[in-house]
Write a protein that holds these residues in place. Structure first.
Motif: not given
Length: 433
Positions: A352-355, A392-394, A402-404
């Protein structure tokens, strides 16, 4: 309810490490819950180069494992046994031994150096299938020699046989890399045709490869992706050490997967954005090509930001995924890229971390990332897209957004075991009634 007794023929089994062992190690632990009783058949003395002794703890006491000796010609070369094929192939300056090994592998060992295990295994297994009331044999490759065992057992005993392809065969990019041509290439194609047209069911890991095997002549195909252990990472800490923007890649990163456009974009962002430069950490763990490290260090702005780790145990790899800011996934830049879904991708989902994936932007990985909202998948040369995704991710990292990801439960290994058992009963039990 009748139980289905299944013999699974696999070269890779603990303490073997890497993605090849995970699929059937995990499935075999869940299948009994759904009426399938697995028995494992695996070499007694395999020559795999990577080991993870922690995986032996995941083999349950209730699981029956049959082991049989194997003779492998290439195990006699190299100081630590069999050389790692990918590393030998990508050497720019190959010695006489390297050249000989590649030539021998491409010319004589068809489909692979484990072919010498086929006949002895069939002699051993044929009476065992009858005396143990085996209903079904599943062979998993690569190595694709395992499928020749299944085909021979089907012919000798009449047992039903399922061929599980974790990679392609005649269209596998590694054959091009090995320089397999002429008679040898025709032999691969001939054996593949016999396997895919004689097996009672062909399983593979992606929709694209299922379509490819159907095009090549397979009558029945079934897609069973790899998966993740549900809730396995919930207890792991997810704080990135030092508050870094950690871009992490776990696993093999070789010449065929070297994302040159990514290193270029990271370098440019470091020049333009001081905060990005201060925060960035590039973390690479696993088997790494010297060419990958050289290509990163060619950018002065990236020097001092690279952290290199060696091979990690499965548990340590999970912790590394969980403590990343962005998980980097790089596919081979080859004709097979569209259908290639690395096994670790599903563990990336569980973390559950951005890819950030770099590969075929219209392939199976891109589709799953879109469906699960797990990050972004960009083309190998899509510099603009890679830059936009990183920016965007930075920004999300700085604002602690939050990331889900969504809908990842269907890729849990228990769910996949249920899906497989349902299909096996449908074809091999219900159709007999």
């Amino acid at each position: 309810m009748k139980k289905l007794k299944v013999l699974i023929v696999t070269y890779y089994w603990p303490p073997s490490a890497g993605g090849g062992v995970q699929r059937w190690l995990k499935l075999s632990s869940h299948l009994p819950e759904f009426g399938v009783e697995p028995i494992i058949f695996t070499p007694e003395n395999p020559a795999f180069s990577l080991k993870d002794d922690t995986l032996t703890k995941e083999v349950t006491d209730k699981l029956e494992v049959w082991k049989f000796p194997i003779w492998e010609p290439l195990k006699y070369f190299g100081k630590e046994g069999q050389p790692r094929q990918g590393q030998v192939l990508e050497k720019k300056k190959k010695g006489l031994l390297d050249t000989f090994l590649i030539w021998a592998r491409a010319t004589f060992f068809i489909p692979d150096p484990r072919v010498f295990w086929v006949r002895p295994s069939v002699r051993f297994l044929a009476p065992m299938i009858k005396s143990n009331d085996i209903d079904l044999v599943i062979t998993t490759g690569p190595p694709h020699s395992m499928h020749l065992i299944g085909m021979s057992l089907q012919k000798k005993t009449g047992v039903k046989w399922v061929a599980d392809f974790r990679d392609p065969w005649s269209e596998w990019d590694i054959l091009d890399k090995l320089g397999v041509k002429g008679w040898a290439r025709k032999r691969h194609t001939y054996l593949e045709q016999k396997v895919i047209k004689n097996c009672d069911l062909l399983i593979t890991v992606s929709d694209t490869w299922a379509a490819d095997f159907t095009r090549l002549g397979a009558a029945k195909t079934f897609v069973l992706t790899n998966g993740h252990d549900e809730h396995a990472m919930e207890s792991e800490k997810s704080t990135v050490p030092g508050g870094k923007f950690r871009l992490a890649h776990i696993g093999m990163l070789n010449e065929m997967r070297n994302p040159l456009v990514l290193w270029e974009v990271l370098s440019e962002l470091c020049v333009e954005n001081r905060e990005f430069a201060t925060s960035l950490e590039i973390y690479l763990a696993g088997i790494l090509s010297d060419q990958v490290i050289t290509s990163i260090e060619a950018f002065p702005e990236l020097k001092g930001k690279l952290v290199v780790d060696g091979y990690l145990s499965h548990g340590s790899a999970r912790r590394a995924m969980k403590t990343s800011t962005v998980q980097l996934l790089v596919m081979n830049d080859s004709g097979n890229a569209k259908g290639h879904i690395p096994g670790k991708f599903f563990e990336y989902l569980e973390a559950k971390r951005p890819i950030l994936a770099i590969g075929d932007s219209s392939g199976d990985v891109a589709k799953i990332i879109g469906d699960t909202r797990a990050g972004a998948c960009l083309g190998f040369n899509d510099k603009v897209g890679v830059r936009r995704a990183l920016e965007k991710q930075f920004t999300d990292f700085k604002t602690d957004r939050p990331f889900a990801p969504k809908y990842i439960d269907k890729y849990a290994r228990r769910s996949l075991a249920m899906k497989l058992s349902n299909r096996l009963f449908e074809i091999f039990v219900d159709n007999k009634r």
